[in-house]
Write a protein that holds these residues in place. Structure first.
Motif, PDB file in Angstrom:
ATOM      1  N   VAL A  48       0.839  -1.210   0.000  1.00 23.71           N
ATOM      2  CA  VAL A  48       0.000   0.000   0.000  1.00 23.71           C
ATOM      3  C   VAL A  48       0.873   1.260   0.000  1.00 23.71           C
ATOM      4  N   LYS A  49       0.196   2.379  -0.156  1.00 27.21           N
ATOM      5  CA  LYS A  49       0.917   3.648  -0.141  1.00 27.21           C
ATOM      6  C   LYS A  49       1.273   4.029   1.301  1.00 27.21           C
ATOM      7  N   LEU A  50       2.503   4.511   1.464  1.00 29.44           N
ATOM      8  CA  LEU A  50       2.934   4.970   2.782  1.00 29.44           C
ATOM      9  C   LEU A  50       3.223   6.461   2.710  1.00 29.44           C
ATOM     10  N   VAL A  51       3.132   7.131   3.830  1.00 30.27           N
ATOM     11  CA  VAL A  51       3.594   8.518   3.852  1.00 30.27           C
ATOM     12  C   VAL A  51       5.123   8.470   3.789  1.00 30.27           C
ATOM     13  N   SER A  52       5.753   9.564   3.440  1.00 31.23           N
ATOM     14  CA  SER A  52       7.218   9.538   3.403  1.00 31.23           C
ATOM     15  C   SER A  52       7.741   9.443   4.837  1.00 31.23           C
ATOM     16  N   ASN A  53       8.857   8.776   5.021  1.00 31.67           N
ATOM     17  CA  ASN A  53       9.385   8.465   6.360  1.00 31.67           C
ATOM     18  C   ASN A  53       8.273   7.901   7.246  1.00 31.67           C
ATOM     19  N   ALA A  54       7.760   6.756   6.837  1.00 26.63           N
ATOM     20  CA  ALA A  54       6.538   6.242   7.453  1.00 26.63           C
ATOM     21  C   ALA A  54       6.694   5.888   8.939  1.00 26.63           C
ATOM     22  N   HIS A  55       7.907   5.620   9.366  1.00 27.84           N
ATOM     23  CA  HIS A  55       8.099   5.367  10.806  1.00 27.84           C
ATOM     24  C   HIS A  55       8.389   6.696  11.492  1.00 27.84           C
ATOM     25  N   LEU A  81      -3.740   3.917   9.895  1.00 24.53           N
ATOM     26  CA  LEU A  81      -3.972   3.072   8.715  1.00 24.53           C
ATOM     27  C   LEU A  81      -4.119   3.862   7.425  1.00 24.53           C
ATOM     28  N   GLY A  82      -4.429   5.132   7.535  1.00 22.12           N
ATOM     29  CA  GLY A  82      -4.613   5.958   6.350  1.00 22.12           C
ATOM     30  C   GLY A  82      -5.417   7.186   6.728  1.00 22.12           C
ATOM     31  N   TYR A  83      -5.725   8.029   5.734  1.00 23.97           N
ATOM     32  CA  TYR A  83      -6.441   9.271   5.990  1.00 23.97           C
ATOM     33  C   TYR A  83      -7.919   9.158   5.612  1.00 23.97           C
ATOM     34  N   LEU A  84      -8.773   9.383   6.607  1.00 22.52           N
ATOM     35  CA  LEU A  84     -10.208   9.396   6.319  1.00 22.52           C
ATOM     36  C   LEU A  84     -10.613  10.698   5.626  1.00 22.52           C
ATOM     37  N   SER A  85      -9.706  11.638   5.557  1.00 21.83           N
ATOM     38  CA  SER A  85      -9.990  12.906   4.873  1.00 21.83           C
ATOM     39  C   SER A  85      -9.686  12.801   3.373  1.00 21.83           C
ATOM     40  N   ASN A  86      -9.083  11.666   2.971  1.00 17.43           N
ATOM     41  CA  ASN A  86      -8.770  11.447   1.558  1.00 17.43           C
ATOM     42  C   ASN A  86      -9.840  10.534   0.949  1.00 17.43           C
ATOM     43  N   TYR A  87     -10.387  10.944  -0.174  1.00 20.59           N
ATOM     44  CA  TYR A  87     -11.517  10.223  -0.780  1.00 20.59           C
ATOM     45  C   TYR A  87     -11.197   8.740  -0.973  1.00 20.59           C
ATOM     46  N   SER A  88     -10.091   8.437  -1.695  1.00 24.20           N
ATOM     47  CA  SER A  88      -9.865   7.017  -2.021  1.00 24.20           C
ATOM     48  C   SER A  88      -9.444   6.215  -0.793  1.00 24.20           C
ATOM     49  N   GLU A  89      -8.709   6.819   0.103  1.00 24.54           N
ATOM     50  CA  GLU A  89      -8.300   6.050   1.278  1.00 24.54           C
ATOM     51  C   GLU A  89      -9.487   5.758   2.188  1.00 24.54           C
ATOM     52  N   GLU A  90     -10.400   6.692   2.301  1.00 24.46           N
ATOM     53  CA  GLU A  90     -11.605   6.430   3.109  1.00 24.46           C
ATOM     54  C   GLU A  90     -12.399   5.280   2.477  1.00 24.46           C
ATOM     55  N   LYS A  91     -12.488   5.346   1.140  1.00 24.90           N
ATOM     56  CA  LYS A  91     -13.233   4.300   0.416  1.00 24.90           C
ATOM     57  C   LYS A  91     -12.575   2.931   0.644  1.00 24.90           C
ATOM     58  N   PHE A  92     -11.232   2.909   0.527  1.00 28.26           N
ATOM     59  CA  PHE A  92     -10.496   1.646   0.714  1.00 28.26           C
ATOM     60  C   PHE A  92     -10.684   1.090   2.123  1.00 28.26           C
ATOM     61  N   LEU A  93     -10.521   1.962   3.104  1.00 24.22           N
ATOM     62  CA  LEU A  93     -10.571   1.491   4.497  1.00 24.22           C
ATOM     63  C   LEU A  93     -11.933   0.897   4.857  1.00 24.22           C
ATOM     64  N   ARG A  94     -12.956   1.283   4.116  1.00 28.07           N
ATOM     65  CA  ARG A  94     -14.295   0.712   4.333  1.00 28.07           C
ATOM     66  C   ARG A  94     -14.428  -0.690   3.757  1.00 28.07           C
ATOM     67  N   GLN A  95     -13.460  -1.073   2.888  1.00 28.54           N
ATOM     68  CA  GLN A  95     -13.572  -2.368   2.210  1.00 28.54           C
ATOM     69  C   GLN A  95     -12.867  -3.491   2.985  1.00 28.54           C
ATOM     70  N   PRO A  96     -13.593  -4.581   3.278  1.00 27.81           N
ATOM     71  CA  PRO A  96     -12.964  -5.707   3.983  1.00 27.81           C
ATOM     72  C   PRO A  96     -11.711  -6.224   3.266  1.00 27.81           C
ATOM     73  N   ALA A  97     -11.730  -6.229   1.926  1.00 29.01           N
ATOM     74  CA  ALA A  97     -10.590  -6.766   1.176  1.00 29.01           C
ATOM     75  C   ALA A  97      -9.330  -5.929   1.428  1.00 29.01           C
ATOM     76  N   TYR A  98      -9.521  -4.625   1.546  1.00 28.75           N
ATOM     77  CA  TYR A  98      -8.377  -3.742   1.790  1.00 28.75           C
ATOM     78  C   TYR A  98      -7.843  -3.964   3.209  1.00 28.75           C
ATOM     79  N   ARG A  99      -8.754  -4.097   4.157  1.00 27.09           N
ATOM     80  CA  ARG A  99      -8.334  -4.342   5.548  1.00 27.09           C
ATOM     81  C   ARG A  99      -7.639  -5.699   5.661  1.00 27.09           C
ATOM     82  N   LYS A 100      -8.079  -6.649   4.835  1.00 27.59           N
ATOM     83  CA  LYS A 100      -7.444  -7.964   4.834  1.00 27.59           C
ATOM     84  C   LYS A 100      -5.977  -7.823   4.384  1.00 27.59           C
TER      85      LYS A 100
END
Ligand code: ZN
Length: 395
Positions: free
Chosen positions: A326-333, A353-372
């Motif tokens: 998945v996409k990470l922020v820069s210097n993720a640690h 896990l990601g940004y709920l303020s970002n359209y696609s990341e919010e959409k992804f985080l709602r998906q069981p497959a993405y959480r898997k």
């Protein structure tokens, strides 16, 4: 002639001093002895810290011997409160204690070493406020020394003995109940629901790999941050993972990040985030009241250093696994002062896990497959972490 005279005076003084010491020793009897109350070991980045607790200031001698490699600590005028016990680790392969030889009063400690080592530092700490013990601290380092063979350590890692207890992972779905956490901009997703679903998915996956998994909450309830730490401690967690999802004004911001504890945040954003997450309740510092009174500042800082190193190690594994998926922020640690990361004795991380303020990341985080997918990365990181020779040997 003059020299002879001087020597005689010196000798006279020497005898006089010895006589006085002898008399004093007799007059004070056993009370002149340093009562050794405990020997403790703490793993460090490149070695091990040995701490002795004693009733008096230590008169000691510490030195290394070769073939086989060993550390000797001679304690003059020392007696045991209890027979000392030292467990083996990745550096110490054996331990014995005996009386000092040749009629000297005191004890000799011998630590058998797996590899060559240096005494990096040794120092004494006088009793700190609230406790009576003197402490002798000795740091043994293996860095920069020749390591003849790593084979035995690796062998035990590759085939862990079946009777070893299951590793305990405590998952902490962030927020809950009256505290929704961040709220998604496009779909109004509550952070508390994402973290709980992620926790349940991760629990399933970790259990399938043989870990013992507990959750700080498995329903939609509010739990203060300090209580979450207390829960992890009550389960004797080997690893604590707090799950969150972030939100920010910048809609484009996206990516996963992982935090470990530091008093100094790695950047302004990390600091602001820690502030947001910590707001869930009022934190007034770590409470050690449920610890036994022997726990003192050295022990706490020892274990904090050790936990911090391990937390960073685990964070590194998570970043490695995540960046393939998945996409990470820069210097993720990153580092920040999250309240939930403050258990002094449990390696702890917080995953955004990601940004709920970002359209696609919010959409992804709602998906069981993405959480898997996220769960698979974290599970792999957990396995790598516990198989890490440095971590495994210390458990
Ligand atoms: Zn959060």
């Amino acid at each position: 002639m003059k020299t002879c005279h001087l020597i005689n005076i010196k000798n006279f003084f020497r005898i006089a001093v010895w006589a006085i010491c002898f008399c004093l020793a007799f007059a004070q009897g056993a009370s002149a002895s340093n009562v050794i109350k405990d020997i403790r070991l703490g793993n460090q980045n490149d070695g091990v810290r040995i701490v002795l607790d004693g009733s008096e200031k230590f008169a000691y001698d510490a030195f290394l011997l070769g073939n086989p490699s060993r550390l000797v600590i001679d304690l003059k005028d020392a007696v045991w409160q209890n027979a000392p016990k030292v467990s083996k680790n990745n550096i110490i392969s054996g331990f014995r204690a005996a009386d000092l030889s040749q009629g000297k009063k005191g004890k000799r400690l011998v630590f058998e070493l797996k590899n060559n080592a240096n005494i990096k530092r040794k120092f004494m700490l006088e009793p700190q406020a609230g406790q009576k013990n003197w402490r002798l601290v000795l740091d043994l380092s293996t860095s920069g020394t020749v390591q003849p063979s790593k084979a035995p350590v690796i062998k035990t890692q590759a085939r862990p003995s079946p009777q070893k207890r299951k590793k305990i992972v405590v998952l902490d779905p962030g927020h809950g109940g009256k505290d929704p956490g961040a709220i998604g901009r496009s779909f109004k997703t509550y952070e508390k629901n994402i973290t709980l679903s992620m926790g349940q998915e991760l629990k399933r996956q970790l259990e399938a790999k043989g870990f013992k998994v507990y959750m700080t909450r498995s329903t939609d309830i509010f739990i203060p941050l300090r209580k979450r730490v207390a829960i992890a401690r009550s389960y004797h967690a080997d690893l604590f993972i707090s799950l969150h999802a972030d939100s920010t004004l910048n809609r484009k911001a996206q990516g996963l990040s992982i935090y470990t504890l530091s008093e100094n945040a790695s950047d302004k954003e990390a600091e602001a985030l820690a502030e947001r997450e910590n707001k869930a309740d009022i934190i007034d510092g770590m409470d050690f009241s449920d610890n036994s009174p022997e726990i003192n500042d050295v022990l706490i800082s020892l274990s904090q250093n050790d936990s911090r190193n391990k937390s960073s190690k685990f964070a590194g594994y998570v970043v490695n696994e995540m960046k393939q998926r998945v996409k990470l922020v820069s210097n993720a640690h990153k580092f920040a002062g999250f309240a939930v990361l403050k258990a002094p004795d449990i390696p702890s991380v917080l995953v955004e896990l990601g940004y709920l303020s970002n359209y696609s990341e919010e959409k992804f985080l709602r998906q069981p497959a993405y959480r898997k997918k996220l769960g698979e990365a974290i599970t792999k990181a957990v396995m790598r972490y516990f198989n890490d020779p440095e971590v495994a040997s210390a458990l």
